[in-house]
Design an enzyme around this catalytic site. Structure first.
Site, PDB file in Angstrom:
ATOM      1  N   GLN A 163      -8.865  10.490   7.487  1.00  0.00           N
ATOM      2  CA  GLN A 163      -7.588  11.211   7.577  1.00  0.00           C
ATOM      3  C   GLN A 163      -7.341  12.019   6.303  1.00  0.00           C
ATOM      4  O   GLN A 163      -6.950  13.195   6.352  1.00  0.00           O
ATOM      5  CB  GLN A 163      -6.456  10.209   7.798  1.00  0.00           C
ATOM      6  CG  GLN A 163      -5.060  10.778   7.569  1.00  0.00           C
ATOM      7  CD  GLN A 163      -3.959   9.793   7.908  1.00  0.00           C
ATOM      8  OE1 GLN A 163      -3.693   9.563   9.073  1.00  0.00           O
ATOM      9  NE2 GLN A 163      -3.298   9.212   6.913  1.00  0.00           N
ATOM     10  N   ARG A 183      -1.264  -2.798  10.542  1.00  0.00           N
ATOM     11  CA  ARG A 183      -1.888  -3.451  11.701  1.00  0.00           C
ATOM     12  C   ARG A 183      -2.363  -4.873  11.392  1.00  0.00           C
ATOM     13  O   ARG A 183      -2.682  -5.619  12.319  1.00  0.00           O
ATOM     14  CB  ARG A 183      -3.043  -2.605  12.232  1.00  0.00           C
ATOM     15  CG  ARG A 183      -2.550  -1.329  12.924  1.00  0.00           C
ATOM     16  CD  ARG A 183      -3.644  -0.617  13.688  1.00  0.00           C
ATOM     17  NE  ARG A 183      -3.096   0.393  14.571  1.00  0.00           N
ATOM     18  CZ  ARG A 183      -3.019   1.693  14.279  1.00  0.00           C
ATOM     19  NH1 ARG A 183      -3.447   2.145  13.125  1.00  0.00           N
ATOM     20  NH2 ARG A 183      -2.501   2.537  15.145  1.00  0.00           N
ATOM     21  N   GLU A 191      -6.267   6.134   0.400  1.00  0.00           N
ATOM     22  CA  GLU A 191      -7.709   6.273   0.638  1.00  0.00           C
ATOM     23  C   GLU A 191      -8.196   5.323   1.726  1.00  0.00           C
ATOM     24  O   GLU A 191      -9.313   5.466   2.200  1.00  0.00           O
ATOM     25  CB  GLU A 191      -8.479   5.984  -0.655  1.00  0.00           C
ATOM     26  CG  GLU A 191      -8.379   7.116  -1.656  1.00  0.00           C
ATOM     27  CD  GLU A 191      -9.263   6.902  -2.868  1.00  0.00           C
ATOM     28  OE1 GLU A 191      -9.732   5.761  -3.066  1.00  0.00           O
ATOM     29  OE2 GLU A 191      -9.465   7.866  -3.622  1.00  0.00           O
ATOM     30  N   GLY A 202       0.833  -1.205   0.000  1.00  0.00           N
ATOM     31  CA  GLY A 202       0.000   0.000   0.000  1.00  0.00           C
ATOM     32  C   GLY A 202       0.869   1.258   0.000  1.00  0.00           C
ATOM     33  O   GLY A 202       0.626   2.210  -0.754  1.00  0.00           O
ATOM     34  N   HIS A 203       1.915   1.257   0.849  1.00  0.00           N
ATOM     35  CA  HIS A 203       2.834   2.407   0.873  1.00  0.00           C
ATOM     36  C   HIS A 203       3.574   2.528  -0.459  1.00  0.00           C
ATOM     37  O   HIS A 203       3.808   3.627  -0.957  1.00  0.00           O
ATOM     38  CB  HIS A 203       3.875   2.245   1.992  1.00  0.00           C
ATOM     39  CG  HIS A 203       3.298   2.248   3.368  1.00  0.00           C
ATOM     40  ND1 HIS A 203       3.206   1.105   4.129  1.00  0.00           N
ATOM     41  CD2 HIS A 203       2.791   3.246   4.125  1.00  0.00           C
ATOM     42  CE1 HIS A 203       2.668   1.401   5.299  1.00  0.00           C
ATOM     43  NE2 HIS A 203       2.402   2.684   5.334  1.00  0.00           N
TER      44      HIS A 203
HETATM   45  O1  PAF Z   1      -1.217   7.473   7.682  1.00  0.00           O
HETATM   46  C1  PAF Z   1      -0.178   7.492   8.385  1.00  0.00           C
HETATM   47  O2  PAF Z   1       0.729   6.677   8.239  1.00  0.00           O
HETATM   48  C2  PAF Z   1      -0.043   8.575   9.449  1.00  0.00           C
HETATM   49  O3  PAF Z   1      -1.273   8.862  10.035  1.00  0.00           O
HETATM   50  C3  PAF Z   1       0.648   9.857   8.932  1.00  0.00           C
HETATM   51  C4  PAF Z   1      -0.173  10.532   7.848  1.00  0.00           C
HETATM   52  C5  PAF Z   1       2.028   9.514   8.394  1.00  0.00           C
HETATM   53  C6  PAF Z   1       0.800  10.848  10.080  1.00  0.00           C
HETATM   54  O4  PAF Z   1       1.543  10.323  11.128  1.00  0.00           O
END
Ligand code: PAF
Length: 280
Positions: free
Chosen positions: A153, A187, A148, A36-37
């Site tokens: 957030q 997680r 998303e 995902g990252h």
């Molecule tokens: O989504 C995340 O990994 C965190 O909430 C973020 C945006 C890096 C802020 O710490």
């Protein structure tokens, strides 16, 4: 890939990146990187000539009884993945750099932060908004990419960026999923094999509820069905299962504008969130 751990050297590094012209894309993370990252990094690379990533497990977005100490930390593996993906710079601040002694300033996005996860995780979004504000001021990117999967957030960061004139283009990147549909999340590593198998009910229920609502079924009845289905499928509790306005996240009782179906539910001690878009 250059790695920076203090602000003066980050600023020097960024100055030479900027001298090179082109745009800077930024991907803030808390590490424990997964596909995902890496999709965020790919999108960042598509949109700019330079990519900066950060890893910081931000203590202020964890509640007192949450998983700050258990949160997976894999700095060397993460750095290797980012380097292989072609990231130019990695910003790795520590807690005293981000929150020096006497730190008292907080950023809060009213309304949006109070709903949904805001009700279940008081203070969480203030921690996120504050740290993202600091990261934006430190890196000063042209573009920033967020997943998303953390839809609330993303909505809060979009609003904050607009309200405070950060001049950063916020890009939302589609949720990446495992083969059974479970959204990728750091997680997920907390789930036992049995819990992981049961977790597949989360995306399955979202899709089922989405189909029902899109077909014109009564929204409250579909949401009640979805909660029952999750509990019957092995989830221990459901914090919320809601249809919300895609921009304001206000709850909707019928599908008359672009919406998002959002869920937070728990298996054992693990809390999972997910969401999908639904359009009239
Ligand atoms: O989504 C995340 O990994 C965190 O909430 C973020 C945006 C890096 C802020 O710490």
């Amino acid at each position: 890939m250059q790695i920076f751990r203090d602000l003066p050297s980050l600023r020097t590094g960024l100055a030479s990146l900027r001298a090179d012209a082109g745009r800077i894309s930024f991907v803030p993370t808390m590490g424990a990187l997964h596909a995902g990252h890496m999709a965020l990094i790919e999108e960042a690379k598509r949109r700019a000539s330079h990519v900066v990533a950060s890893i910081f497990v931000n203590p202020t977005q964890f509640g007192p009884n949450e998983d700050l100490s258990a949160y997976p930390r894999r700095e060397a593996d993460d750095a290797a993945m980012l380097e292989a993906a072609g990231v130019d710079m990695l910003w790795l601040p520590d807690v005293p750099t981000m929150y020096p002694h006497g730190f008292t300033t907080h950023v809060n996005v009213d309304g949006l932060s109070a709903r949904l996860d805001g009700e279940w995780r008081p203070g969480h979004f203030e921690g996120v908004a504050t740290v993202v504000t600091k990261l934006f001021n430190q890196v000063r990117p042209d573009i920033a990419c967020f997943g998303e999967k953390d839809y609330q957030q993303l909505a809060i960061i979009r609003r904050m960026t607009r309200d405070l004139d950060f001049g950063v283009e916020i890009v939302g990147v589609e949720t990446q999923r495992d083969r059974d549909g479970l959204a990728l999340s750091s997680r997920n590593a907390y789930l036992s094999q049995d819990e992981r198998a049961r977790a597949a009910a989360l995306p399955e229920t979202l899709v089922g509820a989405g189909e029902g609502i899109s077909a014109g079924e009564d929204v409250p009845a579909v949401l009640a069905w979805a909660i029952r289905y999750l509990l019957d499928s092995g989830f221990d509790s459901v914090d919320y299962f809601t249809l919300s306005d895609a921009a304001t996240l206000e709850p909707m009782a019928k599908l008359d504008r672009p919406a998002r179906l959002l869920v937070a539910a728990r298996i054992g001690s693990t809390r999972l969130i997910d969401n999908i878009p639904i359009n009239p």
